[in-house]
Structures are given as C-alpha cells and as structure tokens.
Write an enzyme that holds these catalytic residues in place. Structure first.
Site, PDB file in Angstrom:
ATOM      1  N   ASP A  46     -24.821  31.147  11.470  1.00 44.56           N
ATOM      2  CA  ASP A  46     -24.260  31.766  10.261  1.00 44.56           C
ATOM      3  C   ASP A  46     -24.674  33.229  10.125  1.00 44.56           C
ATOM      4  O   ASP A  46     -25.230  33.644   9.102  1.00 44.56           O
ATOM      5  CB  ASP A  46     -24.694  30.996   9.008  1.00 44.56           C
ATOM      6  N   GLU A  94     -15.915  27.839   3.131  1.00 43.87           N
ATOM      7  CA  GLU A  94     -17.334  28.089   2.856  1.00 43.87           C
ATOM      8  C   GLU A  94     -17.697  29.468   3.381  1.00 43.87           C
ATOM      9  O   GLU A  94     -16.827  30.256   3.764  1.00 43.87           O
ATOM     10  CB  GLU A  94     -18.198  27.007   3.517  1.00 43.87           C
TER      11      GLU A  94
END
Length: 508
Positions: free
Chosen positions: A23, A192
């Site tokens: 991420d 997300e």
C-alpha cells in the site's frame, strides 16, 4: 518491455521494490522523494524510504516506534495496526495519516523525515475506519480528510467518507458524508485506499477497487469536495502479466513529470511496488502506464542519475545492534536483544508457553522475503544450558518452517528442522534431529520461483540439504517473512541466549 523501448541504462524495470512494501504512498519535497507503506502489527511501523530518482530506494527509518495501546499489540496481530498510510508535507512538517481498523484514524507528524515524530494522535475514533488521507487546499486554506471502510469491523465497505478537517490536523469539523458510494457504480466492488489531491480546479481521489489480486485503479473527480464525483478506470491488467495493478500514490517531479507508484499482489512475496508513467489526456483525466496498462520497463524519470540502491537486507550486527530493516512481530519488550560490544546479535531465549508455534510469538525479529530467487545465510551459536531452549532461522506465514539449534534433555545441542502447516496448532519435525558439536551452525535457505524454499545447514563439513522443499505462504495482508528467534519453555529464571552473526541475502 513495453511500447518497443529497449532495455538500457536509461530505462527501469518493474517492480522497482521487489518485496512486500504494501500500500505505498509517495511524496516529493524539493529534490527528494519519500515513500511509506503499511506495516500492520509489526514494530517499528510506518517505514520511511528515500529516493532521488523514483527507481532506487533506501530505508531511512520508521515513524512509529510502537503501536498503541501497547497491550493490544503485545502479541502478533497481522491483520491489525497500520493500514494504508498517506504521506504528506504541509506547513513545514511531514504528516502521516492511517486507519487502524479497530480504533480509528491516527496521525503523526515531524519537522524532518527522520523525526522526531510525534506520538500517535487519534483524529477520528471508530471501528472499520481505514486508508485515511488528508488534503490541505492551498487555494482556500480548507483542510479535508477522506477514508474507506473495512466490512470486517463495520459491516460497511465499497464507499468513501469525507470530512472537513481542522487545519492543524488534530480533529474533524463535521460528522462526515459518503462522497463516493461504489455500490451505485456498476461492476465496482471493494473500493478502498483513497489518495486525495487538488489539480486543475478539481478535487481528485485516486482509489483502487476490485480486490488486491484482481483489482484496478480508479480516478474520481469533482468540482466540490463533497461531490458528486465522476469515475474512470485508469489502470488495469489488460493483456499484461501484472495482476491487480492498483493502490498507490501520484507524485510530480520538479520538472513537471508525473508518475504513479502502486502495488502488485504476488502471493508469499506480498505486495511489490511498480512505477508507472502518468500523463493527462485531452479529456483532463490521468493516463497511467501504457494507455492504462502497466509497463514492464520504461524510460527512467528525467532526474539526475543515481547509483543503484535498494533497502538494506544484510546485517553484521555491529556493536550488537540490528539494522533498521528488521521489525518485531509485535511491540518489543526490554531485554529481547541483549546489548554488548561485539559484532553479533544476541537474543535472549525468552520463556514462553507458545514454544510449539512461532506464529504466536512477539519476539521474532523479521524482515521481508526477497521477491527474487535468493540465498539467505546466518551463523548461529546457542548459549543456553536450558533443556528445550532453541533458536533459528525461519520463513514465517500462515504456514512456517525453521531450522536451528535446540538443547536436548541429554544436555547435547541438536540441529533441528521443523514446520507447521496452516491448520496445524503445533510444529513437528521436517527431518531427523542430529548432534551439533560445539553448539554452532551456519544456516541457509535457498529460495526459488514460487517462493519455494530449500533449507540446509553446515556444521563444519560443508552445506547439507535437509527436509523437503517448503512453499512459503503469506500471512493475512502480509507477505512471508524471514525471522530470527530464540526461546525456551516455561520455567523460572533466565534461560540463556542465542548469538547470530553475518546475516546475508544474495541473489541467485
């Protein structure tokens, strides 16, 4: 290669970070680029990487020494902690916001990338709040925050919530509003990881959807922060072999070039990082990669040439200290690593009721499994007379395997090789134990494509393979980890220590 570009010194090849830097988010300050990534339940957390050319990266440190509350992270929790942080620079300070799915949105900040970083501050409390990103609008002076939702904690997913934020980043100014509801977008799911920007008069949200292994990168834009937003898919696998190319950050160089860094899920190797060229189309939307497909190789960014570099892996443990590439599987305790003046890592053989299962231990010192075939070596000496005391080198995931030394009930030191399957509650032998005269051994793991690991040992007569090949597995959200540990069964008093020297990883 992509678009006929020959591979030369002027090109780079993806992934640029071939290990689990999950991420990623990226930032430029002056001529320097910085990157942070998810660290989940490991400590220290919030790794900080530095680059001058967006291709070669080194690990500069961490922004989070320990996770809070301390009691909640006294044992491994690989699906908790720091999820998808965002890195920003505002008012002369570096800021990192992230969502802890069990507690809420936190931030830390510092005057310099190396700190000192503030203690974590809870900006918004709540269950299931993840993937937070701030924006300070330089035109209006307003500040905003956007975050996603984890269904596992909140029962909600596939939507983004926006807030006005106090300009000092300490709190929110409203109750929030759903600004993107992907349930209303045909075919979209698991939206997300939003990253929030202001560009060309628009509010932009770059956010992934579709899941970590099969998803895509979306872009959303609106003239007003609270919407309504238009959407477009700007990066997807298409006919490449890069599955699920998404979730990352946009950065612009001082010369005005745009680039996008994102991850690719690679099983036991975790989420490796790719670099994509980025331009703006005639319709005003970003164009990532090769017309929306990820590139394998591409012209390097137009930045001053830099020597090859990568986050450190080797460690001689100078002065008894371990390098910044290592993290514990939970908050560390006092005395786990024993201070001394030599060039070796001395780990106390901590007594535990969980000696049968390394996955439960907080006192495992870990680093990322390399994404390329490699040979991992370390030398070990067991300095413990306690029956059952042991130490070794492990490959950790939902299943794990380790090789090392154990003091037997007969007083002798044995070379042991053990494993535990994903569903097993205790480990068992992967090979027959054998005597280890002198209590010393050189341990080796050779990794092959598919994260297939061959273990071997050297007791002085040369390396010898042991047991069957082991296919490493990830933990939940975390790629497989290399680990060093020392432990002893429950009992009273100190149980001695283990000494590790010359940890090395060499590409095959």
């Amino acid at each position: 290669m992509t678009a006929g570009i020959p591979e030369t010194a002027d090109t780079y090849t993806n992934p640029i970070l071939n290990a689990d830097w999950s991420d990623p988010d990226v930032l430029r300050v002056g001529d320097d680029f910085y990157l942070t990534a998810s660290s989940f339940g490991r400590a220290p957390g919030l790794p900080l990487l530095h680059s001058r050319d967006l291709v070669n990266w080194t690990l500069a440190g961490h922004a989070l020494e320990r996770l809070e509350p301390a009691d909640a992270f006294a044992a491994p929790r690989h699906d908790c902690g720091v999820w998808a942080p965002s890195l920003r620079h505002h008012a002369g300070r570096f800021w990192i916001f992230w969502g802890d799915p069990d507690q809420g949105v936190f931030q830390v900040n510092a005057p310099e990338i190396r700190g000192p970083w503030t203690a974590p501050h809870l900006v918004k409390a709540g269950k299931g709040l993840i993937d937070a990103c701030p924006l300070w609008d330089e035109e209006t002076g307003e500040a905003y925050l956007v975050h996603a939702w984890a269904r596992s904690r909140s029962g909600v997913k596939n939507r983004l919530t926006g807030h006005r934020m106090h300009p000092d980043g300490t709190g929110l100014l409203d109750e929030g509003k759903v600004i993107v509801d992907a349930d209303r977008i045909p075919g979209w799911f698991t939206l997300e990881g939003p990253k929030l920007y202001r560009h060309d008069g628009w509010f932009w949200i770059l956010a992934p959807a579709g899941g970590v292994e099969t998803g895509w990168q979306g872009a959303f834009r609106s003239r007003d922060f609270f919407g309504p937003y238009e959407e477009k898919v700007v990066l997807e696998q298409k006919d490449t072999d890069v599955n699920g190319p998404h979730q990352g950050g946009w950065v612009r160089t001082a010369a005005g070039e745009d680039w996008f860094l994102h991850f690719q899920q690679r099983g036991a190797y975790g989420r490796v990082v790719h670099l994509q060229p980025m331009t703006w189309g005639a319709d005003g939307w970003p164009v990532l990669g090769d017309d929306g497909a990820p590139v394998t190789a591409h012209r390097r960014p137009a930045l001053p040439p830099q020597p090859p570099a990568a986050p450190a892996t080797d460690d001689a443990f100078p002065g008894g200290r371990y390098g910044r590439q290592w993290s514990w599987t939970a908050n560390p305790g006092d005395g786990w690593a024993i201070a001394h003046s030599g060039d070796a890592l001395r780990l106390a053989c901590l007594r535990t009721a969980d000696a049968h299962d390394l996955r439960r231990l907080p006192n495992v010192l870990t680093q990322r499994l390399p994404g390329l075939p490699s040979t991992v070596e370390v030398e070990l000496r067991l300095d413990s007379t306690e029956p059952g005391a042991r130490a070794g080198l492990a490959v950790l995931g939902d299943a794990y395997r380790w090789i090392g030394l154990q003091r037997g009930a007969d007083g002798a030191v044995h070379l042991v090789h053990r494993f535990a399957e994903t569903v097993a509650e205790a480990e068992r032998d992967a090979d027959h134990p054998r005597l280890a005269p002198g209590g010393r051994v050189r341990l080796r793991i050779e990794t092959a494509p598919g994260a297939r690991c061959r273990f071997s040992y050297d007791l002085g007569g040369g390396p010898r393979p042991t047991g069957q090949v082991f296919a490493a597995t990830p933990w939940r959200w975390v790629g497989a980890l290399l680990g060093l540990f020392a432990l002893a069964p429950e009992g009273a008093g100190p149980a001695g220590a283990a000494e590790f020297t010359r940890f090395r990883i060499r590409p095959q």
